[in-house]
Design a protein around this motif. Structure first.
Motif, short mmCIF file in Angstrom:
data_model
loop_
_atom_site.label_atom_id
_atom_site.label_comp_id
_atom_site.label_asym_id
_atom_site.label_seq_id
_atom_site.Cartn_x
_atom_site.Cartn_y
_atom_site.Cartn_z
N ASN A 81 -47.27 7.73 -58.87
CA ASN A 81 -47.37 6.14 -59.74
C ASN A 81 -48.16 5.23 -58.69
N VAL A 82 -47.98 5.21 -57.35
CA VAL A 82 -48.61 4.53 -56.49
C VAL A 82 -50.02 4.90 -56.58
N ILE A 83 -50.46 6.18 -56.30
CA ILE A 83 -51.78 6.80 -56.41
C ILE A 83 -52.76 6.38 -57.69
N ALA A 84 -51.83 6.21 -58.95
CA ALA A 84 -52.31 6.10 -60.12
C ALA A 84 -52.80 4.37 -60.15
N ARG A 85 -51.91 3.35 -59.47
CA ARG A 85 -52.37 2.07 -59.60
C ARG A 85 -53.42 1.97 -58.48
N ILE A 86 -53.52 2.56 -57.35
CA ILE A 86 -54.74 2.54 -56.43
C ILE A 86 -56.22 2.74 -57.21
N LYS A 87 -55.94 3.81 -58.13
CA LYS A 87 -57.15 4.29 -58.57
C LYS A 87 -57.66 3.09 -59.78
N GLN A 88 -56.59 2.62 -60.26
CA GLN A 88 -56.83 1.51 -61.34
C GLN A 88 -57.55 0.23 -60.52
N ASN A 89 -57.42 -0.01 -59.35
CA ASN A 89 -57.91 -1.18 -58.74
C ASN A 89 -59.29 -1.07 -58.18
N GLY A 90 -59.79 0.09 -58.15
CA GLY A 90 -61.28 0.53 -57.83
C GLY A 90 -61.23 0.65 -56.14
N PRO A 91 -62.08 0.58 -55.60
CA PRO A 91 -62.32 0.68 -54.16
C PRO A 91 -61.44 -0.26 -53.50
N VAL A 92 -60.42 0.05 -52.88
CA VAL A 92 -59.58 -0.70 -51.97
C VAL A 92 -59.21 -0.17 -50.54
N ILE A 93 -58.99 -0.79 -49.62
CA ILE A 93 -58.44 -0.46 -48.27
C ILE A 93 -56.57 -0.43 -48.44
N ILE A 94 -56.12 0.47 -48.22
CA ILE A 94 -54.56 0.58 -48.12
C ILE A 94 -53.96 0.07 -46.82
N PHE A 95 -53.10 -1.14 -47.07
CA PHE A 95 -52.19 -1.18 -45.89
C PHE A 95 -50.72 -0.44 -46.23
N SER A 96 -50.54 0.29 -45.29
CA SER A 96 -49.12 0.96 -45.60
C SER A 96 -48.07 0.78 -44.69
N THR A 97 -46.99 0.12 -45.43
CA THR A 97 -45.80 0.13 -44.36
C THR A 97 -44.59 0.95 -45.06
N MET A 98 -45.11 2.24 -45.65
CA MET A 98 -44.20 3.30 -45.76
C MET A 98 -43.71 3.82 -44.36
N VAL A 99 -42.52 4.51 -44.32
CA VAL A 99 -41.85 5.15 -43.27
C VAL A 99 -41.50 6.56 -43.68
N GLY A 100 -41.18 7.03 -42.51
CA GLY A 100 -40.35 8.26 -42.56
C GLY A 100 -41.15 9.59 -43.34
N LYS A 101 -40.43 10.36 -44.03
CA LYS A 101 -40.96 11.47 -44.88
C LYS A 101 -41.95 10.78 -46.01
N SER A 102 -41.49 9.61 -46.70
CA SER A 102 -42.03 9.21 -47.74
C SER A 102 -43.56 8.88 -47.39
#
Length: 386
Positions: free
Chosen positions: A188-209
């Motif tokens: 679902n996150v990947i799909a939302r990124i695609k909907q937004n066009g070219p973006v830079i990702i700032f990730s605060t995901m941790v661990g295995k996720s």
């Protein structure tokens, strides 16, 4: 209080199981290495330096129970550990109630001061600010935030939003997933990124996720020369887990990377890999878990006791030559002066440092100096081959 006669015993609060154990097992290893080195050098206050601590299962309730057990039953002189902010916040009440100490080795969101807590990881002005500067100067103006659903990501994202806004950049979307994110959560996150066009990702995901997300981002085919994932959390351990193809182009800001060229770091890396495995990755959280024990031991030697008030008085006067550079505790905030660095993963999946502080940066957990014009000087180490 005089000289302590019984051995110094500390408590280690690290998880061997659960969502953040991938980092915490390495933090525990680094702490064990520091303890072993102190014992090889004659111990602490004339006796063997001892430790206790069972698996805290990446769970705040388990962290609190283990902290209470270590303080009340094992009678430890201080506690060392915690990774997630939720776990630190669970441990601080028993630390306070028993006038104990907690040395916390992980970068965090700032806005905290607890008596007896020493913060050895980066405050936001030692990582988030550096990331905002570097990304807006070199990449672009449209950002997508993705985080794990707990305290730290919400807090740091709020700060990062302000930092980016001050630099003329926009956050186009912000999404949070469970700590143990499922395949469909990440899809679902990947799909939302695609909907937004070219973006830079700032990730605060941790661990295995975080590992699963980086792999999915790579598989989706985004161009990381223009749309990298940047982070203050995902470092060398995560890049090793996702593999070199998925790692290349991703960016991290931290005070420490294992490629730092100095004698102290080369000895640390060599000793760590000799003890725990030749292929073991290291990270900033490991290095802080290591040097904070050296800081505690040095302070205890100087005052001849592990009594909290005496240690808190002397700690700001103690400098330790850590793998990242010379570090010390700031008397005003209980946070540590550190050396921010920006690094990009290369084709081998190894981080290359591209910018670093020319002097240690004073912590500002309340962000008073967040956008001061009198910035710390830095060195750019390579041209971005873009």
């Amino acid at each position: 209080m005089g000289h302590k006669k019984s051995p110094v015993r500390i408590g280690l609060l690290y998880s061997d199981t659960g969502v953040t154990s991938v980092i915490e097992t390495h933090q525990r290893n680094a702490a064990l290495l520091a303890i072993e080195e102190i014992n090889q050098d004659g111990g602490l206050l004339g006796q063997e330096f001892l430790f206790s601590g069972d698996d805290t299962c990446s769970n705040p309730v388990a962290f609190r129970a283990e902290a209470e057990r270590l303080i009340l039953e094992d009678k430890v002189d201080a506690l060392f550990g915690c990774y997630m902010s939720s776990c630190r916040k669970a441990v601080l009440p028993p630390v306070s109630a028993n006038k104990s100490m907690l040395f916390y080795p992980t970068h965090y969101e700032g806005f905290e001061y607890a008596q007896g807590c020493i913060y050895s990881g980066a405050a936001p002005n030692q990582n988030a600010k550096w990331l905002a500067d570097f990304m807006t100067q070199n990449y672009g103006r449209r950002y997508f935030f993705v985080g794990s659903n707990y305290v730290f990501p919400y807090e740091i994202n709020s700060l990062m939003r302000d930092l980016l806004s001050n630099r003329g950049a926009d956050v186009v979307d912000e999404v949070y997933v469970p700590l143990a994110a499922s395949r469909s959560d990440i899809d679902n996150v990947i799909a939302r990124i695609k909907q937004n066009g070219p973006v830079i990702i700032f990730s605060t995901m941790v661990g295995k996720s975080a590992v699963d997300f980086y792999k999915a981002y790579d598989k989706a085919g985004f161009d990381r020369t223009k749309s990298p994932i940047c982070s203050v959390t995902a470092g060398e351990l995560e890049m090793a887990a996702i593999g070199k193809d998925a790692a290349e182009g991703n960016i991290k800001v931290a005070p420490y990377f294992s490629v730092i060229q100095n004698d102290v770091n080369q000895r640390f890396v060599s000793n760590y890999r000799e003890r725990f495995g030749a292929d073991e990755a290291l990270c900033a959280e490991c290095e802080a878990a290591y040097f904070q024990i050296k800081l505690f031991a040095e302070a205890a030697k100087q005052v001849g006791t592990t009594e909290r008030e005496a240690l808190m008085r002397v700690l700001p006067t103690v400098s330790v030559d850590a793998p990242q550079g010379m570090v010390r505790v700031d008397a005003t905030t209980n946070h540590t002066l550190l050396w921010p660095r920006v690094a990009i993963a290369n084709a081998q999946g190894q981080f290359e440092i591209v910018r670093e502080a020319s002097e240690p940066v004073i912590p500002s957990p309340y962000l008073m100096q967040l956008d001061d014009p009198g910035d710390i000087p830095y060195t750019d180490l390579m041209e971005k081959g873009r």
